[in-house]
Design a protein around this motif. Structure first.
Motif, PDB file in Angstrom:
ATOM      1  N   PRO A   1       0.820  -1.214   0.000  1.00 53.19           N
ATOM      2  CA  PRO A   1       0.000   0.000   0.000  1.00 53.19           C
ATOM      3  C   PRO A   1       0.855   1.267   0.000  1.00 53.19           C
ATOM      4  O   PRO A   1       0.343   2.355  -0.236  1.00 53.19           O
ATOM      5  CB  PRO A   1      -0.816  -0.118   1.294  1.00 53.19           C
ATOM      6  CG  PRO A   1      -0.051  -1.063   2.154  1.00 53.19           C
ATOM      7  CD  PRO A   1       0.605  -2.019   1.213  1.00 53.19           C
ATOM      8  N   GLY A   2       2.151   1.128   0.282  1.00 46.73           N
ATOM      9  CA  GLY A   2       3.023   2.294   0.257  1.00 46.73           C
ATOM     10  C   GLY A   2       3.505   2.674  -1.131  1.00 46.73           C
ATOM     11  O   GLY A   2       4.206   3.684  -1.288  1.00 46.73           O
ATOM     12  N   VAL A   3       3.136   1.886  -2.145  1.00 46.84           N
ATOM     13  CA  VAL A   3       3.631   2.140  -3.505  1.00 46.84           C
ATOM     14  C   VAL A   3       3.199   3.513  -4.013  1.00 46.84           C
ATOM     15  O   VAL A   3       3.992   4.259  -4.593  1.00 46.84           O
ATOM     16  CB  VAL A   3       3.158   1.034  -4.473  1.00 46.84           C
ATOM     17  CG1 VAL A   3       3.364   1.460  -5.925  1.00 46.84           C
ATOM     18  CG2 VAL A   3       3.916  -0.249  -4.210  1.00 46.84           C
ATOM     19  N   VAL A   4       1.929   3.856  -3.800  1.00 41.91           N
ATOM     20  CA  VAL A   4       1.444   5.160  -4.281  1.00 41.91           C
ATOM     21  C   VAL A   4       2.189   6.292  -3.589  1.00 41.91           C
ATOM     22  O   VAL A   4       2.557   7.286  -4.231  1.00 41.91           O
ATOM     23  CB  VAL A   4      -0.082   5.282  -4.078  1.00 41.91           C
ATOM     24  CG1 VAL A   4      -0.546   6.723  -4.334  1.00 41.91           C
ATOM     25  CG2 VAL A   4      -0.811   4.332  -5.014  1.00 41.91           C
ATOM     26  N   ASP A   5       2.458   6.129  -2.292  1.00 41.49           N
ATOM     27  CA  ASP A   5       3.246   7.139  -1.587  1.00 41.49           C
ATOM     28  C   ASP A   5       4.640   7.262  -2.188  1.00 41.49           C
ATOM     29  O   ASP A   5       5.147   8.371  -2.402  1.00 41.49           O
ATOM     30  CB  ASP A   5       3.375   6.775  -0.103  1.00 41.49           C
ATOM     31  CG  ASP A   5       2.204   7.293   0.730  1.00 41.49           C
ATOM     32  OD1 ASP A   5       1.414   8.100   0.213  1.00 41.49           O
ATOM     33  OD2 ASP A   5       2.097   6.884   1.897  1.00 41.49           O
ATOM     34  N   LEU A   6       5.277   6.118  -2.449  1.00 46.44           N
ATOM     35  CA  LEU A   6       6.634   6.137  -2.983  1.00 46.44           C
ATOM     36  C   LEU A   6       6.664   6.797  -4.359  1.00 46.44           C
ATOM     37  O   LEU A   6       7.503   7.670  -4.627  1.00 46.44           O
ATOM     38  CB  LEU A   6       7.185   4.718  -3.072  1.00 46.44           C
ATOM     39  CG  LEU A   6       8.583   4.593  -3.685  1.00 46.44           C
ATOM     40  CD1 LEU A   6       9.620   5.356  -2.859  1.00 46.44           C
ATOM     41  CD2 LEU A   6       8.979   3.125  -3.818  1.00 46.44           C
ATOM     42  N   LEU A   7       5.757   6.392  -5.234  1.00 44.73           N
ATOM     43  CA  LEU A   7       5.732   6.987  -6.576  1.00 44.73           C
ATOM     44  C   LEU A   7       5.317   8.455  -6.517  1.00 44.73           C
ATOM     45  O   LEU A   7       5.787   9.274  -7.315  1.00 44.73           O
ATOM     46  CB  LEU A   7       4.791   6.195  -7.490  1.00 44.73           C
ATOM     47  CG  LEU A   7       5.164   4.730  -7.724  1.00 44.73           C
ATOM     48  CD1 LEU A   7       4.225   4.110  -8.763  1.00 44.73           C
ATOM     49  CD2 LEU A   7       6.613   4.580  -8.169  1.00 44.73           C
ATOM     50  N   GLY A   8       4.467   8.799  -5.555  1.00 39.76           N
ATOM     51  CA  GLY A   8       4.050  10.191  -5.409  1.00 39.76           C
ATOM     52  C   GLY A   8       5.194  11.092  -4.987  1.00 39.76           C
ATOM     53  O   GLY A   8       5.402  12.174  -5.549  1.00 39.76           O
TER      54      GLY A   8
ATOM     55  N   GLU B   1      15.984   2.698  -1.651  1.00 40.66           N
ATOM     56  CA  GLU B   1      15.927   1.662  -0.622  1.00 40.66           C
ATOM     57  C   GLU B   1      14.483   1.218  -0.376  1.00 40.66           C
ATOM     58  O   GLU B   1      14.210   0.042  -0.174  1.00 40.66           O
ATOM     59  CB  GLU B   1      16.532   2.178   0.687  1.00 40.66           C
ATOM     60  CG  GLU B   1      18.039   2.215   0.705  1.00 40.66           C
ATOM     61  CD  GLU B   1      18.647   0.824   0.628  1.00 40.66           C
ATOM     62  OE1 GLU B   1      18.149  -0.091   1.311  1.00 40.66           O
ATOM     63  OE2 GLU B   1      19.610   0.655  -0.130  1.00 40.66           O
ATOM     64  N   ALA B   2      13.564   2.174  -0.386  1.00 42.39           N
ATOM     65  CA  ALA B   2      12.164   1.856  -0.111  1.00 42.39           C
ATOM     66  C   ALA B   2      11.570   0.931  -1.160  1.00 42.39           C
ATOM     67  O   ALA B   2      10.611   0.203  -0.886  1.00 42.39           O
ATOM     68  CB  ALA B   2      11.348   3.139  -0.032  1.00 42.39           C
ATOM     69  N   ALA B   3      12.123   0.922  -2.371  1.00 42.55           N
ATOM     70  CA  ALA B   3      11.552   0.135  -3.474  1.00 42.55           C
ATOM     71  C   ALA B   3      12.090  -1.289  -3.540  1.00 42.55           C
ATOM     72  O   ALA B   3      11.608  -2.086  -4.339  1.00 42.55           O
ATOM     73  CB  ALA B   3      11.836   0.844  -4.806  1.00 42.55           C
ATOM     74  N   ARG B   4      13.059  -1.632  -2.713  1.00 44.95           N
ATOM     75  CA  ARG B   4      13.790  -2.883  -2.891  1.00 44.95           C
ATOM     76  C   ARG B   4      12.932  -4.135  -2.888  1.00 44.95           C
ATOM     77  O   ARG B   4      13.231  -5.096  -3.589  1.00 44.95           O
ATOM     78  CB  ARG B   4      14.874  -3.020  -1.813  1.00 44.95           C
ATOM     79  CG  ARG B   4      16.077  -2.127  -2.049  1.00 44.95           C
ATOM     80  CD  ARG B   4      17.097  -2.245  -0.933  1.00 44.95           C
ATOM     81  NE  ARG B   4      17.470  -3.636  -0.707  1.00 44.95           N
ATOM     82  CZ  ARG B   4      18.062  -4.083   0.400  1.00 44.95           C
ATOM     83  NH1 ARG B   4      18.303  -3.247   1.378  1.00 44.95           N
ATOM     84  NH2 ARG B   4      18.381  -5.347   0.524  1.00 44.95           N
ATOM     85  N   LEU B   5      11.855  -4.176  -2.101  1.00 44.16           N
ATOM     86  CA  LEU B   5      11.053  -5.391  -1.970  1.00 44.16           C
ATOM     87  C   LEU B   5       9.741  -5.341  -2.750  1.00 44.16           C
ATOM     88  O   LEU B   5       8.886  -6.195  -2.568  1.00 44.16           O
ATOM     89  CB  LEU B   5      10.750  -5.664  -0.490  1.00 44.16           C
ATOM     90  CG  LEU B   5      11.967  -5.902   0.404  1.00 44.16           C
ATOM     91  CD1 LEU B   5      11.526  -6.177   1.832  1.00 44.16           C
ATOM     92  CD2 LEU B   5      12.801  -7.062  -0.111  1.00 44.16           C
ATOM     93  N   LEU B   6       9.617  -4.361  -3.630  1.00 40.49           N
ATOM     94  CA  LEU B   6       8.355  -4.204  -4.349  1.00 40.49           C
ATOM     95  C   LEU B   6       8.302  -5.078  -5.594  1.00 40.49           C
ATOM     96  O   LEU B   6       9.262  -5.767  -5.950  1.00 40.49           O
ATOM     97  CB  LEU B   6       8.155  -2.733  -4.707  1.00 40.49           C
ATOM     98  CG  LEU B   6       8.046  -1.775  -3.517  1.00 40.49           C
ATOM     99  CD1 LEU B   6       7.876  -0.344  -4.005  1.00 40.49           C
ATOM    100  CD2 LEU B   6       6.894  -2.166  -2.600  1.00 40.49           C
ATOM    101  N   ASP B   7       7.164  -5.029  -6.251  1.00 42.18           N
ATOM    102  CA  ASP B   7       6.974  -5.749  -7.508  1.00 42.18           C
ATOM    103  C   ASP B   7       8.089  -5.361  -8.485  1.00 42.18           C
ATOM    104  O   ASP B   7       8.479  -4.188  -8.559  1.00 42.18           O
ATOM    105  CB  ASP B   7       5.611  -5.360  -8.096  1.00 42.18           C
ATOM    106  CG  ASP B   7       5.332  -6.054  -9.411  1.00 42.18           C
ATOM    107  OD1 ASP B   7       5.737  -5.491 -10.452  1.00 42.18           O
ATOM    108  OD2 ASP B   7       4.735  -7.142  -9.396  1.00 42.18           O
TER     109      ASP B   7
ATOM    110  N   PRO C   1       3.216   6.634   7.291  1.00 37.23           N
ATOM    111  CA  PRO C   1       3.585   5.359   7.909  1.00 37.23           C
ATOM    112  C   PRO C   1       3.798   4.224   6.912  1.00 37.23           C
ATOM    113  O   PRO C   1       4.672   3.377   7.112  1.00 37.23           O
ATOM    114  CB  PRO C   1       2.402   5.063   8.834  1.00 37.23           C
ATOM    115  CG  PRO C   1       1.784   6.394   9.107  1.00 37.23           C
ATOM    116  CD  PRO C   1       1.994   7.204   7.870  1.00 37.23           C
ATOM    117  N   GLU C   2       3.009   4.180   5.841  1.00 35.81           N
ATOM    118  CA  GLU C   2       3.154   3.086   4.879  1.00 35.81           C
ATOM    119  C   GLU C   2       4.477   3.190   4.127  1.00 35.81           C
ATOM    120  O   GLU C   2       5.111   2.182   3.792  1.00 35.81           O
ATOM    121  CB  GLU C   2       1.974   3.072   3.908  1.00 35.81           C
ATOM    122  CG  GLU C   2       0.668   2.656   4.587  1.00 35.81           C
ATOM    123  CD  GLU C   2      -0.544   2.837   3.702  1.00 35.81           C
ATOM    124  OE1 GLU C   2      -0.415   3.493   2.659  1.00 35.81           O
ATOM    125  OE2 GLU C   2      -1.616   2.316   4.063  1.00 35.81           O
TER     126      GLU C   2
END
Length: 214
Positions: free
Chosen positions: A5-12, A110-116, A177-178
């Motif tokens: 659920p943090g993906v949108v935050d990261l891309l944003g 670093e935040a993206a390391r475990l994502l799709d 938080p996400e």
């Protein structure tokens, strides 16, 4: 790999970071570049940043998110970072482009390391900085060679940049938080203390400082 659920935050946050970088580089090219060649080179890098912004905006749309809504939570933190670290001259602008932006983007990488894998690929694509790094390192080294006393001044400036960048990262992580969870999960098992992440970012910062000779 998993969706989060943090993906949108990261891309944003990345989208707004790229949009801000485009605006700042364009301004620095117009107001601080000492030659037309430098102005053209930095303007080309700015265009690349805008292309990265468009990739992120389009992916957010594909995910069903409103890009403006995804970026808006991060406007205050990133605008504050740019206001607090406005360069006074060309060499300071280059150090900010390489060192300040570099450590901030390492934070998001670093935040993206475990994502799709598709998200990881996109993040890697928009965070690539080979051209920017080479441009900044060459110009800063040349500037220090011409004015050796500038090395100490730029070292102090870089220290301030890294402090402000880490503060910005902590501010963003605490507010979302996400996104903070992505950062903690990206660390090795048993090493979820975010201070370990900042130690890693500082190590990369030191390598950039060495590359510039300051």
């Amino acid at each position: 790999m998993k969706e989060s659920p943090g993906v949108v935050d990261l891309l944003g946050v990345l989208a707004y970071a790229e949009l801000s970088a485009y605006a700042r580089m364009t301004e620095d090219a117009a107001t601080l570049a000492p030659s037309l060649a430098d102005r053209a080179a930095l303007s080309e890098l700015a265009v690349t940043e805008y292309a990265h912004f468009r990739l992120l905006r389009d992916r957010l749309t594909e995910l069903g998110a409103d890009p403006d809504a995804a970026m808006s939570p991060f406007v205050g933190a990133l605008d504050g970072w740019h206001t607090q670290t406005k360069p006074a001259d060309w060499l300071q602008a280059l150090v900010k482009t390489y060192v300040g932006d570099g450590i901030a983007l390492d934070f998001y990488r670093e935040a993206a390391r475990l994502l799709d894998p598709s998200i990881v690929k996109l993040v890697d694509e928009v965070l690539v900085d080979e051209e920017r790094s080479q441009f900044a390192v060459e110009r800063v080294r040349a500037g220090i060679e011409a004015e050796p006393a500038a090395a100490g001044r730029l070292a102090l400036w870089a220290r301030r940049l890294v402090g402000e960048a880490l503060s910005q990262g902590q501010q963003v992580a605490s507010a979302r938080p996400e996104l903070a969870l992505l950062l903690m999960e990206s660390q090795q098992e048993g090493q979820t203390d975010i201070s370990r992440l900042f130690a890693k970012l500082t190590e990369e910062h030191n390598k950039r400082m060495a590359a510039m000779g300051i």
